[in-house]
Design a protein around this motif. Structure first.
Motif, PDB file in Angstrom:
ATOM      1  N   GLU A  63      80.622 112.037  -7.560  1.00  0.00           N
ATOM      2  CA  GLU A  63      80.038 111.242  -6.654  1.00  0.00           C
ATOM      3  C   GLU A  63      81.216 110.375  -5.782  1.00  0.00           C
ATOM      4  OE1 GLU A  63      77.406 108.139  -8.186  1.00  0.00           O
ATOM      5  OE2 GLU A  63      77.436 107.154  -6.479  1.00  0.00           O
ATOM      6  N   LEU A  64      82.174 110.165  -6.270  1.00  0.00           N
ATOM      7  CA  LEU A  64      83.209 109.476  -5.653  1.00  0.00           C
ATOM      8  C   LEU A  64      84.089 110.567  -4.646  1.00  0.00           C
ATOM      9  CD1 LEU A  64      85.033 106.886  -5.783  1.00  0.00           C
ATOM     10  CD2 LEU A  64      86.235 107.824  -7.639  1.00  0.00           C
ATOM     11  N   ALA A  67      81.578 111.617  -1.921  1.00  0.00           N
ATOM     12  CA  ALA A  67      81.369 110.622  -0.690  1.00  0.00           C
ATOM     13  C   ALA A  67      82.730 110.350  -0.095  1.00  0.00           C
ATOM     14  CB  ALA A  67      81.142 109.142  -1.448  1.00  0.00           C
ATOM     15  N   ALA A  68      83.891 110.632  -0.363  1.00  0.00           N
ATOM     16  CA  ALA A  68      85.097 110.440   0.241  1.00  0.00           C
ATOM     17  C   ALA A  68      85.392 111.896   0.924  1.00  0.00           C
ATOM     18  CB  ALA A  68      86.236 110.360  -0.944  1.00  0.00           C
TER      19      ALA A  68
ATOM     20  N   ALA B  44      79.886 104.440  -6.893  1.00  0.00           N
ATOM     21  CA  ALA B  44      80.972 105.524  -6.715  1.00  0.00           C
ATOM     22  C   ALA B  44      80.904 106.044  -5.264  1.00  0.00           C
ATOM     23  CB  ALA B  44      80.820 106.960  -7.669  1.00  0.00           C
ATOM     24  N   SER B  45      79.732 106.142  -4.708  1.00  0.00           N
ATOM     25  CA  SER B  45      79.279 106.402  -3.353  1.00  0.00           C
ATOM     26  C   SER B  45      79.936 105.747  -2.422  1.00  0.00           C
ATOM     27  CB  SER B  45      77.864 106.596  -3.143  1.00  0.00           C
ATOM     28  OG  SER B  45      77.192 107.646  -3.988  1.00  0.00           O
ATOM     29  N   TYR B  47      82.591 103.530  -2.992  1.00  0.00           N
ATOM     30  CA  TYR B  47      83.841 103.672  -3.009  1.00  0.00           C
ATOM     31  C   TYR B  47      84.649 104.958  -2.478  1.00  0.00           C
ATOM     32  CZ  TYR B  47      82.919 100.200  -7.050  1.00  0.00           C
ATOM     33  OH  TYR B  47      82.726  99.089  -7.518  1.00  0.00           O
ATOM     34  N   GLY B  48      83.862 105.860  -2.669  1.00  0.00           N
ATOM     35  CA  GLY B  48      84.260 106.921  -1.947  1.00  0.00           C
ATOM     36  C   GLY B  48      84.217 106.783  -0.249  1.00  0.00           C
ATOM     37  N   THR B  49      83.211 106.286   0.064  1.00  0.00           N
ATOM     38  CA  THR B  49      82.959 105.890   1.444  1.00  0.00           C
ATOM     39  C   THR B  49      83.969 105.153   2.258  1.00  0.00           C
ATOM     40  OG1 THR B  49      80.523 105.940   1.287  1.00  0.00           O
ATOM     41  CG2 THR B  49      81.416 105.213   3.233  1.00  0.00           C
ATOM     42  N   ARG B  51      86.781 104.910   0.961  1.00  0.00           N
ATOM     43  CA  ARG B  51      88.106 105.818   0.978  1.00  0.00           C
ATOM     44  C   ARG B  51      88.091 106.341   2.219  1.00  0.00           C
ATOM     45  NH1 ARG B  51      90.335 110.565   1.985  1.00  0.00           N
ATOM     46  NH2 ARG B  51      92.298 110.679   1.173  1.00  0.00           N
ATOM     47  N   ARG B  52      87.064 107.227   2.740  1.00  0.00           N
ATOM     48  CA  ARG B  52      86.865 108.025   3.734  1.00  0.00           C
ATOM     49  C   ARG B  52      87.134 107.229   5.026  1.00  0.00           C
ATOM     50  NH1 ARG B  52      82.331 109.606   5.949  1.00  0.00           N
ATOM     51  NH2 ARG B  52      81.068 109.185   3.863  1.00  0.00           N
ATOM     52  N   TYR B  54      88.708 104.362   5.272  1.00  0.00           N
ATOM     53  CA  TYR B  54      90.122 104.079   5.516  1.00  0.00           C
ATOM     54  C   TYR B  54      91.045 105.286   5.976  1.00  0.00           C
ATOM     55  CZ  TYR B  54      94.655 103.002   3.895  1.00  0.00           C
ATOM     56  OH  TYR B  54      96.157 102.926   3.752  1.00  0.00           O
TER      57      TYR B  54
END
Lengths: 358, 117
Positions: A63-64, A67-68, B44-45, B47-49, B51-52, B54
């Motif tokens: 998921e991490l 999303a990143a 987690a979504s 946190y990932g977002t 990062r993106r 950023y």
């Protein structure tokens, strides 16, 4: 609610570690960016909702990543070099893949140690190069093949020092024609390193073979006995001989010859300095016994001229038991040819033909 | 309808909206989103977002050390982020108005649209 001071829980730490493992294919920077602060955030969540909030770390990592903006699952890194590119690009790609591989969390600590050992590798390849160069020197022979194969020691040291300096300069990136980026030098350096890696076991194998052949050669020489060892009895050099006649009386001035009439010279280490030879005209004879013994060793011709204190050795026993031989008719007078004392009987039998007695 | 599917397109916008006024660390931002009504948003979504965003320059980040616990990573909005927020908010309003019009419009309009397509 101030949760800044919550300590890190072990289950959170383990969870984050598993998440990081699932991100191992990403660069260090990306991985840090994704997981920095994750412990604190998850610690908060666990404090609020309990440990069950931590689910499957792999699913969490997916998921991490998703999303990143990364691939949800790690792409399998294959050491595949695309074709149709220049050699420089291919080298870059291989280098990049290699760097990625050694940067993985489980390999990185080992790789760090190996990197620290690089100077040792520079030494090894310098040695391989020096051996290769030394073999080109005229008059090369395989002896003395520990540091360098058989060239003169001074030359060997010079070759080794030059090779070591060159290897180190190349290793430090200060000496390489065309610089570190040019294609041909990179390829040549790569090839030379591969040759060195292959060369170590080859040379080491030769080393072992040669040390074995040297050992067996030495063994055989010892077995044969070398030419200048003089008279040998039971593996030991004979330095002097005490002769007795058949009735056990000690004899002086006994000349000994072998079956071919050659003088049975004795030649111990330091023989000339420790004993006084008999003289025939102006020739020293080392086959006439007993030899006189000097009081102290004389190592120079001048000191050998001084015979003060020298004397014939006094046997432990003045006489030996009288002996008989059926070949020799019994006579009252001492038999001239049967002169062997008990201990040397065999040898004397062998030498009997050549023995003459004054 | 599953909120998760809807969120995929607009999580950037939602995250930018909740950090617009005040910097926040990861879970803080998750809480703001959940308190604001996005109850199902996965951390987690988020946190990932973060990062993106950023990486795209829309957010800035800094680490605040903690004496006893793990360090916190805070995120704040940048001018680029504000531009993006404004643009995406306009897009969203346009989009949602359009969708509202579709959903609330006369039944025949929907039928004729379907027939013409």
């Amino acid at each position: 609610m101030n949760t800044t001071e919550l300590p890190l829980r072990p289950d959170v730490a383990a969870f984050v570690a598993r998440v990081r493992e699932s991100l191992a294919d990403l660069s260090d920077e990306d991985r840090l960016e994704l997981t920095e602060g994750l412990e604190a955030d998850l610690t908060d969540q666990v404090a609020e909702h309990g440990g069950t909030v931590l689910g499957d770390p792999e699913a969490y990592a997916r998921e991490l990543r998703s999303a990143a903006g990364f691939d949800p699952v790690p792409r399998r890194r294959r050491l595949h070099v695309p074709t149709g590119r220049s050699l420089a690009e291919q080298l870059d790609i291989v280098r990049h893949l290699w760097d990625d591989q050694v940067a993985r969390p489980r390999i990185a600590p080992v790789w760090t140690v190996l990197v620290a050992l690089r100077p040792a590798w520079w030494l090894v390849r310098a040695w391989v190069a020096a051996v290769a160069v030394a073999r080109l020197v005229p008059g090369w022979y395989p002896y003395g093949f520990v540091w360098l194969p058989g060239v003169h020691q001074v030359l060997a040291v010079v070759i080794l020092v030059v090779c070591l300096a060159g290897s180190t300069w190349v290793g430090l990136g200060r000496l390489w024609p065309g610089g570190a980026r040019a294609v041909t030098p990179r390829a040549v350096l790569l090839a030379l390193n591969v040759v060195a890696i292959v060369g170590v076991p080859v040379i080491s194998g030769q080393l072992e073979a040669q040390s074995w052949s040297r050992y067996s050669q030495g063994y055989n020489e010892a077995l044969r006995g070398s030419d200048d060892e003089g008279l040998v009895s039971r593996g030991q050099q004979v330095c002097n001989i005490a002769a007795y006649d058949a009735s056990g009386q000690p004899l002086t001035g006994v000349q000994l010859f072998d079956q071919a009439g050659r003088p049975l010279d004795v030649a111990c280490y330091g023989q000339a300095g420790r004993t006084v030879p008999w003289v025939l005209g102006d020739v020293n004879r080392w086959n006439v016994f007993p030899l006189g013994v000097r009081a102290r060793p004389a190592r120079t011709p001048e000191r050998r001229a001084d015979l003060s204190g020298a004397s014939f050795p006094t046997p432990d026993r003045a006489t030996t038991p009288a002996v008989t031989n059926p070949l020799v008719p019994e006579v009252v007078e001492p038999a001239p040819e049967s002169d062997a004392p008990e201990g040397d009987a065999k040898k004397r039998d062998r030498q009997r033909d050549g023995v003459r007695q004054e | 309808m599953d909120q998760t599917q809807l969120l995929k397109g607009v999580l950037d916008l939602a995250v930018l909206a909740v950090v617009r006024g005040e910097d926040g660390y990861g879970y803080d931002i998750v809480r703001r989103l959940r308190d604001g009504g996005l109850a199902d948003v996965g951390d987690a979504s988020v946190y990932g977002t973060l990062r993106r965003l950023y990486a795209a320059g829309a957010l800035t980040s800094y680490v605040v050390p903690s004496e006893s616990g793990p360090h916190r990573k805070y995120y704040g909005i940048t001018p680029i982020g504000r531009d993006q927020l404004k643009r995406q908010r306009d897009d969203w309003h346009t989009f949602s108005t359009t969708l509202d019009g579709l959903l609330d419009g006369p039944a025949h309009s929907t039928t004729s649209q379907g027939a013409s397509a």
